[in-house]
Scaffold this motif. Structure first.
Motif, PDB file in Angstrom:
ATOM      1  N   TYR A 147       0.811  -1.216   0.000  1.00 56.04           N
ATOM      2  CA  TYR A 147       0.000   0.000   0.000  1.00 56.04           C
ATOM      3  C   TYR A 147       0.847   1.270   0.000  1.00 56.04           C
ATOM      4  N   ALA A 148       2.142   1.127   0.022  1.00 57.92           N
ATOM      5  CA  ALA A 148       3.042   2.284  -0.039  1.00 57.92           C
ATOM      6  C   ALA A 148       3.090   2.802  -1.474  1.00 57.92           C
ATOM      7  N   ILE A 149       3.730   3.933  -1.659  1.00 62.49           N
ATOM      8  CA  ILE A 149       3.758   4.579  -2.973  1.00 62.49           C
ATOM      9  C   ILE A 149       5.172   4.523  -3.542  1.00 62.49           C
ATOM     10  N   LYS A 150       5.311   3.834  -4.682  1.00 61.44           N
ATOM     11  CA  LYS A 150       6.615   3.744  -5.333  1.00 61.44           C
ATOM     12  C   LYS A 150       7.043   5.136  -5.782  1.00 61.44           C
ATOM     13  N   LEU A 151       8.249   5.505  -5.443  1.00 64.34           N
ATOM     14  CA  LEU A 151       8.771   6.799  -5.862  1.00 64.34           C
ATOM     15  C   LEU A 151       8.798   6.892  -7.384  1.00 64.34           C
ATOM     16  N   ALA A 152       9.090   5.786  -8.055  1.00 64.89           N
ATOM     17  CA  ALA A 152       9.099   5.764  -9.527  1.00 64.89           C
ATOM     18  C   ALA A 152       7.710   6.074 -10.090  1.00 64.89           C
ATOM     19  N   ASP A 153       6.653   5.628  -9.414  1.00 65.77           N
ATOM     20  CA  ASP A 153       5.290   5.917  -9.867  1.00 65.77           C
ATOM     21  C   ASP A 153       4.967   7.401  -9.721  1.00 65.77           C
ATOM     22  N   VAL A 154       5.456   8.008  -8.649  1.00 65.31           N
ATOM     23  CA  VAL A 154       5.269   9.452  -8.467  1.00 65.31           C
ATOM     24  C   VAL A 154       5.952  10.192  -9.616  1.00 65.31           C
ATOM     25  N   TYR A 155       7.202   9.843  -9.884  1.00 64.86           N
ATOM     26  CA  TYR A 155       7.940  10.492 -10.972  1.00 64.86           C
ATOM     27  C   TYR A 155       7.229  10.286 -12.314  1.00 64.86           C
ATOM     28  N   SER A 156       6.699   9.101 -12.537  1.00 63.13           N
ATOM     29  CA  SER A 156       5.980   8.832 -13.796  1.00 63.13           C
ATOM     30  C   SER A 156       4.760   9.728 -13.933  1.00 63.13           C
ATOM     31  N   LYS A 157       4.002   9.893 -12.857  1.00 56.00           N
ATOM     32  CA  LYS A 157       2.815  10.752 -12.899  1.00 56.00           C
ATOM     33  C   LYS A 157       3.197  12.212 -13.127  1.00 56.00           C
ATOM     34  N   LEU A 158       4.307  12.649 -12.518  1.00 59.10           N
ATOM     35  CA  LEU A 158       4.730  14.044 -12.649  1.00 59.10           C
ATOM     36  C   LEU A 158       5.289  14.355 -14.031  1.00 59.10           C
ATOM     37  N   THR A 159       5.722  13.335 -14.742  1.00 59.75           N
ATOM     38  CA  THR A 159       6.348  13.557 -16.050  1.00 59.75           C
ATOM     39  C   THR A 159       5.564  12.929 -17.195  1.00 59.75           C
ATOM     40  N   GLU A 160       4.373  12.450 -16.938  1.00 62.71           N
ATOM     41  CA  GLU A 160       3.577  11.797 -17.984  1.00 62.71           C
ATOM     42  C   GLU A 160       3.245  12.747 -19.129  1.00 62.71           C
ATOM     43  N   PHE A 161       3.005  14.016 -18.818  1.00 57.90           N
ATOM     44  CA  PHE A 161       2.645  15.008 -19.831  1.00 57.90           C
ATOM     45  C   PHE A 161       3.719  16.082 -19.883  1.00 57.90           C
ATOM     46  N   PRO A 162       3.873  16.754 -21.024  1.00 55.94           N
ATOM     47  CA  PRO A 162       4.902  17.781 -21.148  1.00 55.94           C
ATOM     48  C   PRO A 162       4.701  18.919 -20.143  1.00 55.94           C
TER      49      PRO A 162
END
Length: 177
Positions: A147-162
């Protein structure tokens, strides 16, 4: 030393410790606001209130203060409009994901103009097998990272769009110790 002398010294010491830092109070003010700057600021300090099986020693002292102070800097110095700041104190998994998702949608709607600031103060922990780092919401125990949040997933969400810029400040230990 008498009891009154000891108490006076304790009170004086407590007053010195309780005095806010100049860094927390003397924040310069930059008049310019940048309408496409967005900040998600998370300060996870109180883990023991959400998890009865752990003691207060597991809490992250000053994480709420760090997040609140950072928010003040984001608005006053970095020019993030107050309406574009989301401050979460003692965030659960759901609140963190909802806020990350909302920020992702703001980035998308900004059509490449967004300047994003992400700040996290709280527990971090690596997966024992993969060593992948996780952010730990206040309702998650380090013994179950599902249930923790992968740091890589946070980075992916922050960089998904230009966007023009994404800046992340992570104040968390990932040593696992």
């Amino acid at each position: 030393a008498t009891n009154s002398e000891v108490n006076s010294k304790s009170i004086a010491t407590a007053a010195i410790v309780a005095k806010p830092s100049e860094i927390d109070t003397d924040i310069p003010n930059v008049a310019k606001e940048y309408p496409y700057r967005f900040a998600l600021i998370i300060g996870n300090e109180d883990y023991s209130s959400q998890q009865v099986e752990i003691g207060k020693e597991i809490n992250v002292d000053f994480a709420r203060n760090d997040a609140t102070t950072f928010k003040n800097y984001a608005v006053s110095v970095m020019g993030v409009p107050e309406r574009n700041v989301r401050l979460l104190l003692d965030a659960t998994t759901a609140r963190m994901w909802q806020s990350i998702d909302k920020l992702n949608k703001l980035i998308k709607a900004s059509n490449g103009k967004a300047e994003v600031i992400f700040f996290y103060a709280g527990h971090g922990l690596p997966d024992e097998n993969t060593k992948e780092p996780y952010l730990i919401p206040v309702d998650v125990t380090g013994s179950n990272l599902s249930y923790a949040i992968k740091l890589a997933d946070v980075y992916s969400k922050l960089t998904e769009f230009p966007s023009l810029k994404v800046t992340a400040f992570i104040d968390a230990c990932f040593s696992g110790g």
